[in-house]
Scaffold this motif. Structure first.
Motif, PDB file in Angstrom:
ATOM      1  N   LEU A  23     165.778 120.481  49.319  1.00 20.41           N
ATOM      2  CA  LEU A  23     166.111 120.577  47.899  1.00 20.41           C
ATOM      3  C   LEU A  23     165.821 119.308  47.111  1.00 20.41           C
ATOM      4  O   LEU A  23     165.471 119.379  45.934  1.00 20.41           O
ATOM      5  CB  LEU A  23     167.586 120.953  47.732  1.00 20.41           C
ATOM      6  N   PHE A  24     165.949 118.123  47.744  1.00 17.46           N
ATOM      7  CA  PHE A  24     165.867 116.885  46.978  1.00 17.46           C
ATOM      8  C   PHE A  24     164.810 115.887  47.428  1.00 17.46           C
ATOM      9  O   PHE A  24     164.545 114.941  46.706  1.00 17.46           O
ATOM     10  CB  PHE A  24     167.227 116.181  46.971  1.00 17.46           C
ATOM     11  N   GLN A  25     164.191 116.023  48.611  1.00 16.48           N
ATOM     12  CA  GLN A  25     163.291 114.982  49.066  1.00 16.48           C
ATOM     13  C   GLN A  25     161.948 115.449  49.599  1.00 16.48           C
ATOM     14  O   GLN A  25     161.060 114.631  49.783  1.00 16.48           O
ATOM     15  CB  GLN A  25     163.981 114.133  50.131  1.00 16.48           C
ATOM     16  N   ALA A  26     161.759 116.707  49.878  1.00 20.14           N
ATOM     17  CA  ALA A  26     160.477 117.181  50.411  1.00 20.14           C
ATOM     18  C   ALA A  26     159.379 116.986  49.367  1.00 20.14           C
ATOM     19  O   ALA A  26     159.575 117.284  48.187  1.00 20.14           O
ATOM     20  CB  ALA A  26     160.574 118.653  50.791  1.00 20.14           C
ATOM     21  N   PRO A  27     158.225 116.469  49.766  1.00 22.17           N
ATOM     22  CA  PRO A  27     157.131 116.284  48.798  1.00 22.17           C
ATOM     23  C   PRO A  27     156.507 117.638  48.433  1.00 22.17           C
ATOM     24  O   PRO A  27     155.949 118.318  49.279  1.00 22.17           O
ATOM     25  CB  PRO A  27     156.135 115.388  49.543  1.00 22.17           C
ATOM     26  N   VAL A  28     156.646 118.038  47.164  1.00 23.98           N
ATOM     27  CA  VAL A  28     156.144 119.326  46.675  1.00 23.98           C
ATOM     28  C   VAL A  28     155.581 119.143  45.265  1.00 23.98           C
ATOM     29  O   VAL A  28     155.637 118.054  44.699  1.00 23.98           O
ATOM     30  CB  VAL A  28     157.260 120.403  46.650  1.00 23.98           C
ATOM     31  N   TYR A  29     155.087 120.223  44.682  1.00 28.22           N
ATOM     32  CA  TYR A  29     154.673 120.208  43.284  1.00 28.22           C
ATOM     33  C   TYR A  29     155.893 120.389  42.399  1.00 28.22           C
ATOM     34  O   TYR A  29     156.877 120.999  42.800  1.00 28.22           O
ATOM     35  CB  TYR A  29     153.670 121.321  42.999  1.00 28.22           C
ATOM     36  N   CYS A  30     155.824 119.915  41.173  1.00 25.42           N
ATOM     37  CA  CYS A  30     156.946 119.952  40.246  1.00 25.42           C
ATOM     38  C   CYS A  30     157.383 121.392  39.955  1.00 25.42           C
ATOM     39  O   CYS A  30     158.504 121.762  40.216  1.00 25.42           O
ATOM     40  CB  CYS A  30     156.577 119.241  38.948  1.00 25.42           C
ATOM     41  N   GLY A  31     156.531 122.184  39.375  1.00 21.65           N
ATOM     42  CA  GLY A  31     156.847 123.583  39.096  1.00 21.65           C
ATOM     43  C   GLY A  31     157.723 123.807  37.878  1.00 21.65           C
ATOM     44  O   GLY A  31     158.150 124.934  37.637  1.00 21.65           O
TER      45      GLY A  31
END
Length: 131
Positions: free
Chosen positions: A47-55
């Motif tokens: 929920l808070f730290q995985a590297p993902v796209y903003c969205g």
């Protein structure tokens, strides 16, 4: 240069928690409290730290919604833009349908990996709690 590589690797620490969960499945050495703690750590990572796209929502054109494609951390937080920081849980998020809300969970390989790791980690934790 070596310390820079370590910090890049450190941003994926949650997948190590998932590995521990998967490896603990065949062992009776872990109690229920360990599974709850590991699942909590995995949930925090996703929920808070995985590297993902903003969205976050850039704009709405009728029924079409354009989402931000900047990098961010976690499925809940937004990118570096101030307006996007908590927009995913703001007023605009609550007005979208479930299809549009869950679209960010499957945008790009990083978000898919984060979402699937939480689903697998949850399944392993539930199995571990009841074995």
């Amino acid at each position: 240069m070596a310390s820079r590589g370590k910090s890049k690797l450190w941003q994926y620490w949650g997948y190590g928690v998932l590995a521990v969960l998967l490896l603990s499945l065949g062992s009776a050495a872990y109690g229920p409290a360990i599974y709850v703690v590991l699942l909590g750590l995995l949930l925090f990572f996703v929920l808070f730290q995985a590297p993902v796209y903003c969205g976050a929502i850039n704009r709405k054109r009728g029924s079409v919604v354009d989402f931000c494609r900047n990098n961010s951390t976690g499925l809940v937080l937004g990118c570096h833009l101030r307006q996007h920081k908590w927009q995913k849980l703001g007023r605009d998020w609550w007005s979208l349908g479930w299809r549009q809300k869950s679209e960010g969970l499957w945008t790009g390989g990083q978000a898919k990996l984060a979402t699937l790791s939480f689903v697998v980690g949850t399944a392993v934790s539930v199995i571990g709690l009841f074995k």
